[in-house]
Design an enzyme around this catalytic site. Sequence first.
Site, PDB file in Angstrom:
ATOM      1  N   ARG A 208       0.829  -1.204   0.000  1.00 45.06           N
ATOM      2  CA  ARG A 208       0.000   0.000   0.000  1.00 45.06           C
ATOM      3  C   ARG A 208       0.866   1.258   0.000  1.00 45.06           C
ATOM      4  O   ARG A 208       0.504   2.277  -0.579  1.00 45.06           O
ATOM      5  CB  ARG A 208      -0.943   0.012   1.216  1.00 45.06           C
ATOM      6  CG  ARG A 208      -1.709   1.322   1.371  1.00 45.06           C
ATOM      7  CD  ARG A 208      -2.865   1.231   2.342  1.00 45.06           C
ATOM      8  NE  ARG A 208      -2.508   0.596   3.598  1.00 45.06           N
ATOM      9  CZ  ARG A 208      -1.858   1.189   4.597  1.00 45.06           C
ATOM     10  NH1 ARG A 208      -1.459   2.440   4.476  1.00 45.06           N
ATOM     11  NH2 ARG A 208      -1.597   0.533   5.716  1.00 45.06           N
TER      12      ARG A 208
ATOM     13  N   TYR B 174     -15.931  15.205 -17.345  1.00 49.04           N
ATOM     14  CA  TYR B 174     -16.408  13.832 -17.185  1.00 49.04           C
ATOM     15  C   TYR B 174     -17.436  13.795 -16.056  1.00 49.04           C
ATOM     16  O   TYR B 174     -17.243  14.398 -14.995  1.00 49.04           O
ATOM     17  CB  TYR B 174     -15.225  12.916 -16.872  1.00 49.04           C
ATOM     18  CG  TYR B 174     -15.612  11.548 -16.369  1.00 49.04           C
ATOM     19  CD1 TYR B 174     -16.474  10.734 -17.096  1.00 49.04           C
ATOM     20  CD2 TYR B 174     -15.139  11.077 -15.149  1.00 49.04           C
ATOM     21  CE1 TYR B 174     -16.858   9.486 -16.615  1.00 49.04           C
ATOM     22  CE2 TYR B 174     -15.501   9.834 -14.668  1.00 49.04           C
ATOM     23  CZ  TYR B 174     -16.362   9.049 -15.415  1.00 49.04           C
ATOM     24  OH  TYR B 174     -16.741   7.823 -14.943  1.00 49.04           O
TER      25      TYR B 174
ATOM     26  N   ASP C 269      -6.640  17.686 -16.283  1.00 47.71           N
ATOM     27  CA  ASP C 269      -6.923  16.305 -16.679  1.00 47.71           C
ATOM     28  C   ASP C 269      -6.442  16.134 -18.116  1.00 47.71           C
ATOM     29  O   ASP C 269      -6.988  16.733 -19.047  1.00 47.71           O
ATOM     30  CB  ASP C 269      -8.424  16.028 -16.573  1.00 47.71           C
ATOM     31  CG  ASP C 269      -8.761  14.560 -16.819  1.00 47.71           C
ATOM     32  OD1 ASP C 269      -8.072  13.918 -17.633  1.00 47.71           O
ATOM     33  OD2 ASP C 269      -9.732  14.064 -16.223  1.00 47.71           O
TER      34      ASP C 269
ATOM     35  N   LYS D 202      -7.468   4.513 -19.606  1.00 45.01           N
ATOM     36  CA  LYS D 202      -7.719   4.897 -20.987  1.00 45.01           C
ATOM     37  C   LYS D 202      -6.458   4.703 -21.838  1.00 45.01           C
ATOM     38  O   LYS D 202      -5.983   3.593 -22.004  1.00 45.01           O
ATOM     39  CB  LYS D 202      -8.252   6.315 -21.033  1.00 45.01           C
ATOM     40  CG  LYS D 202      -9.387   6.601 -20.035  1.00 45.01           C
ATOM     41  CD  LYS D 202     -10.540   5.614 -20.111  1.00 45.01           C
ATOM     42  CE  LYS D 202     -11.786   6.072 -19.375  1.00 45.01           C
ATOM     43  NZ  LYS D 202     -11.729   6.027 -17.914  1.00 45.01           N
TER      44      LYS D 202
END
Length: 381
Positions: free
Chosen positions: A49, A101, A173, A198
């Site tokens: 983590r 988005y 972004d 993506k």
Amino acid sequence: MPYRFDTKCVHGTPDRAYRDGVRSVSFPIYQSATFAHTEVGHGQFNYTRQDNPTRLQLEETVAALEGGADAVAFASGMAAIAAVFELLKPGDQVICSEDLYGGTTRLFNNISKKNGLQVTFVDSTDTDLVRAAITPATRAIYIETPSNPMMNVTDIRACAELAHGAGALLIVDNTFLSPVFQQPIPLGADLVVHSGTKYLAGHNDTISGFVVTATRELGDAIRLIGKTTGGMLAPFDSWLVLRGIKTLSLRMERIGQSALTLAEALQKNPHVKQVYYVGLPEHPGYAVNRRQATGAGGMLSFRVDSRETAERVLKGVRVIAFAESLGGTETLLTYPLTQTHDVVPAEMRERLGINETLLRLSVGVEDVRDLLEDLEQALEG
């Protein structure tokens, strides 16, 4: 010897091309939750983590591609965006592009506002509107360029000047263009976010997100947030994204060429009323995009003559998949009204033009002739 962009895609950074004694060409998947120490205070890694060799290799690669000082990999693009806004405190104002988005809009409206942030949506293509929205509480400006799904283009340099003049961060972004075509940090951005699902991963087979920072200090702050809140990218998913990035430049070149061909063809179809693609000279953001990017990418939207036509196309495509998401090797057709932007308030959707006649196309790497024929037969019914 510094690597050029395409070589970075394949090998990462020079000092990390090989990190293990067996010199494996494909970077290993360190599928371990924890790591042993030789003695007190002597251990390169601790707990996955917090840090993991496979994820670190990926983070260093993405930082190098974006021209950033650091990058942190998250379990999704939304986890990455959520981490960025943990840098802010109640009462801080964020100025955002109004065309975003839908998941980002949902985050702002349902989580960020609840946590005390002031969120102001503006048409960020108009620098004067961004300037007018700045207040003494402004701590960040958040933009997508090109935007999702209307392909609006925002001037990154101009927004960086406004943000820094107000003592605020500029967050960009960069999912749609990827670092192949656009690198916001050299243009003045402080943080760059990606849905790594993506173009970076590029194969519609894994979910990931990234925050790239202009300074090491911002990187340390984001890394602390990530390991504390726990949304870090797993080793196997990190390896999948590393594998995808190897062909990033090649894919983006092919995708960009095909997208322009499809956009020009759609303009000539009688059932298509408007095409939104930043690679078309008549696009209102064409000149700005040319100044700050080296390509127009593979995303385009188009408006058809009726809802009936839209539904016929969505049902009729054969090579193209009617599906959410974008940026993979397969071409995807999306209906923003009911898929990606259904959570956006109806009044805002209507103002932006996200209605029953709008379709969004993510161009893949198939033979463009097959894509042309598929769209034509679906439009004609």
